[in-house]
Design a protein around this motif. Sequence first.
Motif, PDB file in Angstrom:
ATOM      1  N   ALA A  41      25.400   9.127  35.764  1.00 53.89           N
ATOM      2  CA  ALA A  41      24.380   9.990  35.165  1.00 53.89           C
ATOM      3  C   ALA A  41      24.768  10.357  33.732  1.00 53.89           C
ATOM      4  CB  ALA A  41      24.195  11.249  36.012  1.00 53.89           C
ATOM      5  N   LEU A  42      26.038  10.674  33.528  1.00 54.59           N
ATOM      6  CA  LEU A  42      26.523  10.987  32.175  1.00 54.59           C
ATOM      7  C   LEU A  42      26.331   9.800  31.234  1.00 54.59           C
ATOM      8  CD1 LEU A  42      29.904  12.929  32.554  1.00 54.59           C
ATOM      9  CD2 LEU A  42      27.856  13.728  31.375  1.00 54.59           C
ATOM     10  N   ARG A  43      26.633   8.614  31.737  1.00 54.19           N
ATOM     11  CA  ARG A  43      26.561   7.416  30.896  1.00 54.19           C
ATOM     12  C   ARG A  43      25.142   7.201  30.362  1.00 54.19           C
ATOM     13  NH1 ARG A  43      24.911   2.256  31.117  1.00 54.19           N
ATOM     14  NH2 ARG A  43      24.165   2.400  33.280  1.00 54.19           N
ATOM     15  N   VAL A  44      24.149   7.280  31.246  1.00 53.01           N
ATOM     16  CA  VAL A  44      22.786   6.984  30.798  1.00 53.01           C
ATOM     17  C   VAL A  44      22.205   8.118  29.958  1.00 53.01           C
ATOM     18  CG1 VAL A  44      22.290   5.348  32.634  1.00 53.01           C
ATOM     19  CG2 VAL A  44      21.785   7.766  32.977  1.00 53.01           C
ATOM     20  N   VAL A  45      22.563   9.357  30.287  1.00 53.12           N
ATOM     21  CA  VAL A  45      22.056  10.485  29.486  1.00 53.12           C
ATOM     22  C   VAL A  45      22.657  10.448  28.082  1.00 53.12           C
ATOM     23  CG1 VAL A  45      22.091  13.000  29.244  1.00 53.12           C
ATOM     24  CG2 VAL A  45      21.493  11.983  31.440  1.00 53.12           C
ATOM     25  N   ARG A  46      23.921  10.044  28.001  1.00 54.32           N
ATOM     26  CA  ARG A  46      24.602   9.983  26.702  1.00 54.32           C
ATOM     27  C   ARG A  46      23.875   9.035  25.744  1.00 54.32           C
ATOM     28  NH1 ARG A  46      29.565   9.275  28.568  1.00 54.32           N
ATOM     29  NH2 ARG A  46      30.271  11.403  28.289  1.00 54.32           N
ATOM     30  N   ASN A  47      23.256   7.982  26.292  1.00 56.27           N
ATOM     31  CA  ASN A  47      22.572   6.991  25.457  1.00 56.27           C
ATOM     32  C   ASN A  47      21.102   7.315  25.208  1.00 56.27           C
ATOM     33  OD1 ASN A  47      24.900   5.427  25.310  1.00 56.27           O
ATOM     34  ND2 ASN A  47      24.451   4.411  27.252  1.00 56.27           N
ATOM     35  N   ALA A  48      20.623   8.419  25.773  1.00 57.46           N
ATOM     36  CA  ALA A  48      19.203   8.760  25.629  1.00 57.46           C
ATOM     37  C   ALA A  48      18.898   9.174  24.192  1.00 57.46           C
ATOM     38  CB  ALA A  48      18.836   9.894  26.588  1.00 57.46           C
ATOM     39  N   LYS A  49      17.647   8.961  23.789  1.00 57.08           N
ATOM     40  CA  LYS A  49      17.217   9.301  22.434  1.00 57.08           C
ATOM     41  C   LYS A  49      15.997  10.229  22.535  1.00 57.08           C
ATOM     42  CE  LYS A  49      17.804   8.311  18.056  1.00 57.08           C
ATOM     43  NZ  LYS A  49      18.397   9.208  17.197  1.00 57.08           N
ATOM     44  N   PHE A  50      16.030  11.303  21.768  1.00 53.80           N
ATOM     45  CA  PHE A  50      14.976  12.308  21.812  1.00 53.80           C
ATOM     46  C   PHE A  50      14.286  12.462  20.466  1.00 53.80           C
ATOM     47  CE2 PHE A  50      17.534  13.460  25.407  1.00 53.80           C
ATOM     48  CZ  PHE A  50      16.714  14.149  26.271  1.00 53.80           C
ATOM     49  N   GLN A  51      13.035  12.950  20.520  1.00 55.55           N
ATOM     50  CA  GLN A  51      12.446  13.564  19.335  1.00 55.55           C
ATOM     51  C   GLN A  51      13.101  14.934  19.266  1.00 55.55           C
ATOM     52  OE1 GLN A  51      10.294  12.248  17.292  1.00 55.55           O
ATOM     53  NE2 GLN A  51       9.054  10.739  18.379  1.00 55.55           N
ATOM     54  N   PRO A  52      13.724  15.302  18.135  1.00 53.50           N
ATOM     55  CA  PRO A  52      14.456  16.577  18.101  1.00 53.50           C
ATOM     56  C   PRO A  52      13.539  17.784  18.293  1.00 53.50           C
ATOM     57  CG  PRO A  52      14.339  15.581  15.910  1.00 53.50           C
ATOM     58  CD  PRO A  52      13.804  14.574  16.858  1.00 53.50           C
TER      59      PRO A  52
ATOM     60  N   SER B  43      15.515   3.772  34.501  1.00 53.84           N
ATOM     61  CA  SER B  43      15.583   2.309  34.608  1.00 53.84           C
ATOM     62  C   SER B  43      16.974   1.772  34.291  1.00 53.84           C
ATOM     63  CB  SER B  43      14.563   1.678  33.657  1.00 53.84           C
ATOM     64  OG  SER B  43      14.864   2.005  32.310  1.00 53.84           O
ATOM     65  N   GLN B  44      17.802   2.557  33.632  1.00 54.42           N
ATOM     66  CA  GLN B  44      19.152   2.086  33.274  1.00 54.42           C
ATOM     67  C   GLN B  44      20.198   2.441  34.315  1.00 54.42           C
ATOM     68  OE1 GLN B  44      20.399   2.992  29.187  1.00 54.42           O
ATOM     69  NE2 GLN B  44      18.316   3.653  28.782  1.00 54.42           N
ATOM     70  N   ILE B  45      19.836   3.318  35.249  1.00 54.53           N
ATOM     71  CA  ILE B  45      20.840   3.786  36.209  1.00 54.53           C
ATOM     72  C   ILE B  45      21.134   2.718  37.254  1.00 54.53           C
ATOM     73  CG2 ILE B  45      21.330   5.503  37.994  1.00 54.53           C
ATOM     74  CD1 ILE B  45      19.606   7.472  36.425  1.00 54.53           C
ATOM     75  N   GLN B  46      22.414   2.495  37.472  1.00 59.41           N
ATOM     76  CA  GLN B  46      22.843   1.593  38.537  1.00 59.41           C
ATOM     77  C   GLN B  46      23.515   2.442  39.612  1.00 59.41           C
ATOM     78  OE1 GLN B  46      25.391  -1.102  36.473  1.00 59.41           O
ATOM     79  NE2 GLN B  46      23.720  -2.007  35.280  1.00 59.41           N
ATOM     80  N   TYR B  47      23.004   2.356  40.832  1.00 63.04           N
ATOM     81  CA  TYR B  47      23.569   3.177  41.917  1.00 63.04           C
ATOM     82  C   TYR B  47      25.023   2.770  42.132  1.00 63.04           C
ATOM     83  CZ  TYR B  47      22.605   6.444  45.709  1.00 63.04           C
ATOM     84  OH  TYR B  47      22.552   7.565  46.504  1.00 63.04           O
TER      85      TYR B  47
ATOM     86  N   ARG C 241      21.499  15.387  43.886  1.00 58.01           N
ATOM     87  CA  ARG C 241      21.109  15.603  42.496  1.00 58.01           C
ATOM     88  C   ARG C 241      22.315  15.942  41.632  1.00 58.01           C
ATOM     89  NH1 ARG C 241      17.210  20.295  42.937  1.00 58.01           N
ATOM     90  NH2 ARG C 241      16.109  19.673  41.065  1.00 58.01           N
ATOM     91  N   VAL C 242      22.406  15.254  40.509  1.00 53.88           N
ATOM     92  CA  VAL C 242      23.451  15.541  39.512  1.00 53.88           C
ATOM     93  C   VAL C 242      22.778  16.279  38.351  1.00 53.88           C
ATOM     94  CG1 VAL C 242      25.169  14.559  37.956  1.00 53.88           C
ATOM     95  CG2 VAL C 242      24.698  13.449  40.152  1.00 53.88           C
ATOM     96  N   PHE C 243      23.285  17.457  38.037  1.00 62.62           N
ATOM     97  CA  PHE C 243      22.733  18.244  36.929  1.00 62.62           C
ATOM     98  C   PHE C 243      23.565  17.999  35.669  1.00 62.62           C
ATOM     99  CE2 PHE C 243      21.394  20.456  40.733  1.00 62.62           C
ATOM    100  CZ  PHE C 243      20.108  20.884  40.437  1.00 62.62           C
ATOM    101  N   ILE C 244      22.920  17.481  34.633  1.00 60.09           N
ATOM    102  CA  ILE C 244      23.606  17.209  33.369  1.00 60.09           C
ATOM    103  C   ILE C 244      23.082  18.165  32.297  1.00 60.09           C
ATOM    104  CG2 ILE C 244      24.106  15.482  31.583  1.00 60.09           C
ATOM    105  CD1 ILE C 244      25.215  14.596  34.213  1.00 60.09           C
ATOM    106  N   GLN C 245      23.993  18.846  31.611  1.00 61.65           N
ATOM    107  CA  GLN C 245      23.607  19.695  30.472  1.00 61.65           C
ATOM    108  C   GLN C 245      24.140  19.053  29.196  1.00 61.65           C
ATOM    109  OE1 GLN C 245      25.535  23.546  29.800  1.00 61.65           O
ATOM    110  NE2 GLN C 245      23.535  24.431  29.388  1.00 61.65           N
TER     111      GLN C 245
END
Length: 208
Positions: free
Chosen positions: A74-85, A28-32, A44-48
């Motif tokens: 893709a990097l921008r939105v993944v960088r801001n993601a929050k996970f349960q560790p 929902s945060q990605i802007q094309y 497809r962009v693969f982010i590790q």
Amino acid sequence: SDPYENEDYFVVVEEMPELIGGLESIASQIQYPEMARRAGIEGRVFIQFIVNEQGDVENPRVLRGIGGGADEEALRVVRNAKFQPGMQRGRPVRVAFSLPVTFRLPESANSNPSVIEIQPYASATVEDPTVIDRRMTVQFNQYSDRISGRVLDLETRQPLAGTNVIVNGSSIGSTTDADGNFQISNIDTENITLRFSYIGYETAELEL
């Protein structure tokens, strides 16, 4: 220093990290990117990245990109993601993780680029691990003390960057590089089973 070189992380843990808010929270945060839209770039962009003990994303990097500003987005939105560790033996640990982010233009935009301006319905999605519709294939070489190989999409033969490769029943493993290659060294390769897992793909097992 490169955390991927030091290997101060797990590839597989008892409880893998979970994305808070689900994949939609990223999509929902990605802007094309306008540049990609004008140029008709999709794919497809693969982010590790590493999910640390606090559930934050560290050192995200593009394993395979498509350009046009999509990699950076893709990097921008993944960088801001929050996970349960991820958890190992009841404690949070650092875990290597990868996500494919798909950028897709409307069908009409591909056949008639001039339509792109009028129809800004380009979409970006993050693939859901529960929707398994693709299969992988593994090419490998077995030696007495190491295994090397390559993981590819069964149909397209495109390399699968960031695939987790695990020796079953252990925490020994590796992840594939941008060309789908992996190597696991200093192990007894007799009578072991390798497990290959990647989001959106059937898990594959290989008995040696």
